[in-house]
Enzyme design. Structure first.
Site, PDB file in Angstrom:
ATOM      1  N   THR A 389       0.919  -1.136   0.006  1.00  0.00           N
ATOM      2  CA  THR A 389      -0.219   0.022   0.007  1.00  0.00           C
ATOM      3  C   THR A 389       0.747   1.427   0.102  1.00  0.00           C
ATOM      4  O   THR A 389       1.895   1.141   0.381  1.00  0.00           O
ATOM      5  CB  THR A 389      -0.847   0.117   1.398  1.00  0.00           C
ATOM      6  N   SER A 460      -8.589  -0.790   5.507  1.00  0.00           N
ATOM      7  CA  SER A 460      -8.103   0.089   6.417  1.00  0.00           C
ATOM      8  C   SER A 460      -7.711   1.481   6.094  1.00  0.00           C
ATOM      9  O   SER A 460      -7.304   2.106   6.841  1.00  0.00           O
ATOM     10  CB  SER A 460      -7.165  -0.553   7.349  1.00  0.00           C
TER      11      SER A 460
HETATM   12  N1  GLY Z   1      -5.136  -3.711   1.348  1.00  0.00           N
HETATM   13  C1  GLY Z   1      -4.968  -3.079   2.461  1.00  0.00           C
HETATM   14  C2  GLY Z   1      -6.313  -2.399   3.116  1.00  0.00           C
HETATM   15  O1  GLY Z   1      -7.042  -1.835   2.240  1.00  0.00           O
HETATM   16  O2  GLY Z   1      -6.431  -2.369   4.170  1.00  0.00           O
END
Ligand code: GLY
Length: 588
Positions: A389, A460
């Site tokens: 991310t 998240s």
């Molecule tokens: N892939 C991590 C999130 O969206 O929390």
């Protein structure tokens, strides 16, 4: 302000409008505009667009496409994300607050229980892990609706970087070496995921300084510049995506791609120490959790609960602050596990979770001197570190701002790459509830988050913009790190208020608690480890000298999340890219 005064650590700070000299993590201040991404090249791409007269959205789109090239393990055109836009006095749109949701969706061929029949890691690696990518649709929507420049202009930096190549930085080399070890442990992966192995990991030989070239992705970006999102969802790139997924048991179809639509949603608005925080609504869990923690903070004033204020000496504050923070996070994560999912598919009781009765209930439930039994967290009985991310923050010279977080989930996503166009496809299916056990981040989630065709998995990611009492941008923040995004973002926002310095706010050690597993993680430096116990650094609190005595099970951890923050100061925009990932900001 009571919070700040009681903590007694802010003699100068942003709320007082004072400028404080930067500490060890010195962050530059720019007079007019700034971009803080987790890679210097991506920050520079956004700043190039702002210098050319683009607005914050133009710069965000350019930054995102550049990140797709230089952070192929964190985000990219094979993934999805959330963009929080705050436009001020925009010539076309006036004042705008909008949350653009381009989170990936579940393919039509997968249902709530499909993963029960698949291998254990099917939602994490390989074709079945791939959800319908959303980034290109979301970025084109943002640009066409809220930008001012054309596609050629905003894609030019990324095309140039992909074509010429870039040098892997220390973070890239570390992530690549770690994944290469998994390839060595699973030799069949080398022929199963050849693009990742040969082109992105350089067959295990990536070092800081190694050159990575992605001319195939340059070609995809050129097609997007020429034809827009249609090149991706209804054109040659889409054909290549469907083929790549099918080669590895994936079920993604042309129809799935055609059906993908970004959504505009109203941001969550919550009181932020006299101002307002705009943050991420569902299908992110981040905004609700952050708003709950801040709501508890404004009631209990972390570390200075009314019960303790008579007794507390400065020696106790460090322990009490972290204890309250951990307890508030545990309640927020317990509510996350029970109640949250895609609001287009499941009713999410946002108003109730953020209402005064629930926040009062959490604040009153926190025991100032110990943890509670596991099932006392959450408002009803409840049912890897993430380099996959990337977050960046942008502020332009009009004072408009964008907070944007994008993901392909785990590092290098599903490992399935679209070789012809040089990018990795996500493994966002693992963010759904695919089994009764926890996911790759140890998160336990409810049936509301089971996969269904067209549904978005709970996230998240928490892009957030703090406004002062007059509505001007005060701070732009967000992070990467799976569930640690939530705890890292809320701590950096609180730190920014306490210390008024972006570098210090981002660099300070952090804690994390996600209720389940019942472990309080502490970053090196957050507390003192004497070889036997995590000690209270400054002295005993009611006879307790360690976090264990409060009932916390403690685990040390090298890093907790990666946050990019831009903070308003009297002399401009102070921008900090988290030293934990080695990025640096840019501006002018
Ligand atoms: N892939 C991590 C999130 O969206 O929390």
């Amino acid at each position: 302000m009571r919070f700040l005064a009681q903590l007694g650590v802010v003699s100068v700070g942003i709320l007082g409008g004072c400028v404080r000299s930067a500490g060890p993590n010195e962050a530059p201040t720019y007079p007019n505009f700034a971009v803080a991404a987790d890679h210097a090249i991506a920050s520079a791409a956004g700043a190039e667009i702002l210098r050319a007269g683009g607005n914050a959205v133009d710069a965000a789109v350019a930054t995102s496409f550049a990140l797709s090239v230089v952070r192929p393990y964190s985000c990219g055109i094979g993934g999805g994300g959330f963009m929080l836009v705050h436009l001020v006095d925009d010539p076309r749109h006036g004042d705008v607050d909008v949350f653009i949701d381009y989170r990936e969706t579940c393919p039509g061929g997968i249902g709530p229980d499909s993963f029960e029949a698949f291998d254990d890691d099917a939602s994490q690696r390989g074709g079945l892990a791939i959800a319908v990518p959303g980034s290109v649709a979301g970025l084109m929507h943002a640009l066409e609706t809220y930008g001012t420049l054309d596609r050629d202009a905003v894609l030019a930096p990324a095309i140039r970087i992909a074509e010429r190549g870039f040098r892997a930085d220390a973070d890239y080399a570390l992530r690549a070496r770690t994944l290469a070890a998994s390839f060595e442990a699973n030799p069949a992966w080398k022929s199963r995921f050849p693009f990742v192995w040969e082109r992105l990991l350089l067959e295990g030989r990536v070092q800081a300084g190694s050159r990575v070239r992605l001319p195939e992705q340059a070609e995809a970006l050129r097609l997007i510049a020429q034809y827009g999102a249609a090149a991706f969802y209804d054109g040659p790139i889409g054909d290549a995506i469907v083929e790549a997924a099918a080669r590895d048991r994936g079920v993604l179809t042309h129809e799935d791609l055609l059906q993908f639509k970004p959504r505009e949603r109203a941001p969550i608005r919550t009181e932020f120490f006299g101002g307002t925080l705009l943050t991420a609504p569902p299908p992110s869990s981040g905004g609700i959790a952050i708003a709950q923690v801040l709501g508890v903070a404004s009631r209990a004033t972390f570390g200075m609960h009314p019960l303790q204020s008579e007794l507390a000496s400065s020696a106790e504050r460090h322990l009490l602050y972290h204890h309250y923070l951990a307890e508030a996070l545990k309640h927020a994560f317990a509510d996350r596990a029970r109640w949250l999912g895609d609001p287009d598919f499941a009713e999410v009781p946002t108003d109730r979770l953020l209402g005064d009765p629930r926040l009062d209930e959490i604040a009153e439930a926190i025991n100032p001197f110990s943890t509670l039994p596991h099932d006392r967290y959450g408002s009803a009985p409840a049912p890897n570190d993430d380099g996959g991310t990337s977050h960046f923050s942008v502020v332009d010279s009009r004072g408009s701002a964008v907070a944007c977080t994008e993901t392909i989930n785990l590092e290098f996503g599903s490992l399935v790459a679209v070789d012809r166009y040089g990018f990795c496809l996500n493994d966002e299916m693992d963010d759904f509830t695919t089994s009764s056990g926890p996911n790759a981040f140890g998160l336990t989630q409810s049936d509301r988050n089971r996969p269904e065709p067209g549904k978005r998995p709970l996230s998240s990611m928490s892009p957030s913009i703090a406004l002062d009492s007059t509505g001007d941008v005060l701070a732009v923040a967000g992070g990467s790190g799976g569930p640690r995004i939530i705890s890292a973002t809320v701590q950096v926002l609180l730190n920014a208020l306490r210390w008024g310095d972006a570098g210090i706010a981002v660099g300070a050690p952090r804690i994390h608690h996600q209720w389940s597993p019942d472990v309080l993680e502490m970053e090196t430096g957050a507390v003192r480890w004497d070889g036997r116990a995590w000690e209270v650094p400054f002295g005993p609190s009611r006879g307790r000298t360690s976090f264990e005595e409060f009932g916390h099970a403690i685990r040390g951890r090298d890093t907790i999340g990666v946050v990019q923050l831009i903070l308003r100061r009297r002399d401009g925009w102070q921008a900090a890219s988290d030293p934990r990932k080695g990025g640096s900001p840019d501006g002018g």
